[in-house]
Design an enzyme around this catalytic site. Sequence first.
Site, PDB file in Angstrom:
ATOM      1  N   ASP A  21      34.808  42.409  17.531  1.00  0.00           N
ATOM      2  CA  ASP A  21      35.619  41.298  17.038  1.00  0.00           C
ATOM      3  C   ASP A  21      36.519  41.770  15.903  1.00  0.00           C
ATOM      4  O   ASP A  21      36.134  42.634  15.113  1.00  0.00           O
ATOM      5  CB  ASP A  21      34.685  40.175  16.552  1.00  0.00           C
ATOM      6  CG  ASP A  21      35.409  38.858  16.364  1.00  0.00           C
ATOM      7  OD1 ASP A  21      36.529  38.704  16.882  1.00  0.00           O
ATOM      8  OD2 ASP A  21      34.848  37.978  15.701  1.00  0.00           O
ATOM      9  N   ASN A  69      37.435  34.116  27.454  1.00  0.00           N
ATOM     10  CA  ASN A  69      38.686  34.732  27.012  1.00  0.00           C
ATOM     11  C   ASN A  69      39.879  34.412  27.909  1.00  0.00           C
ATOM     12  O   ASN A  69      41.029  34.644  27.522  1.00  0.00           O
ATOM     13  CB  ASN A  69      38.530  36.252  26.912  1.00  0.00           C
ATOM     14  CG  ASN A  69      37.738  36.705  25.702  1.00  0.00           C
ATOM     15  OD1 ASN A  69      37.174  37.800  25.686  1.00  0.00           O
ATOM     16  ND2 ASN A  69      37.664  35.874  24.666  1.00  0.00           N
TER      17      ASN A  69
END
Length: 241
Positions: A21, A69
């Site tokens: 991340d 996503n």
Amino acid sequence: MATHPAPVAAAAPRHVAIIMDGNGRWAKARRLPRIAGHKQGVEAVRRVTRAARDLGIEVLTLYAFSSENWRRPEEEVRDLMGLLRHFLRAELDDLVAENVRLRVIGDYHALSRDLVAMIDGAIERTAHNTGPILVIALNYGAQAEIVAAARRLAGAARDGALDPEAIDEATFASALTTRDLPPLDLLIRTSGEQRLSNFLLWQAAYAELLFVDTLWPDFDGATLAHAIETFGRRQRRFGGL
């Protein structure tokens, strides 16, 4: 019932997973487009994969693209898929030479046909390697994985191949995509966020969790080694005292 060993100081982890991340924030801090952060994230994958091998980690699982996503802008998704293609082309020969076996978890067959073919080819080329395992989670969601496992077991019970009363934790784990991998020891999330984001929910039940502030593009072998040192100072109790 599943049993666990008595509490002991953590040994070196066999299986480490990372939620990668912070690519976008890395780029934003430098006033660069998000794709620049993703490109640097790919470089971090290269560094960390090699560092994991040098540290003796048997399995490294990386959360590359979640089933959620797809909600990102179409251009960003396209860029991410392009980087995946580039990674496979650039790294496959090295994976073969370094005796690394590539695995993919998640519904990657939902990706474009050419990318699926590349992934299948990479898996096949490394299938007989006997060294560390690199697991890439693509179009992966842990809740979907658990539902699929439950559906598989329910079908076996319906067909008379499985006694529902015989289903225990080990039986359920055997229906997951990670069934032939060592148990997850350490799960790391970068960039300071402190959530699992639908990643390895079943497998993380007794894993040690480590949240670090480092943005993924800045993560390197030294950061991973420090994470392993932190893991080694913990005492794994598995619910005991």
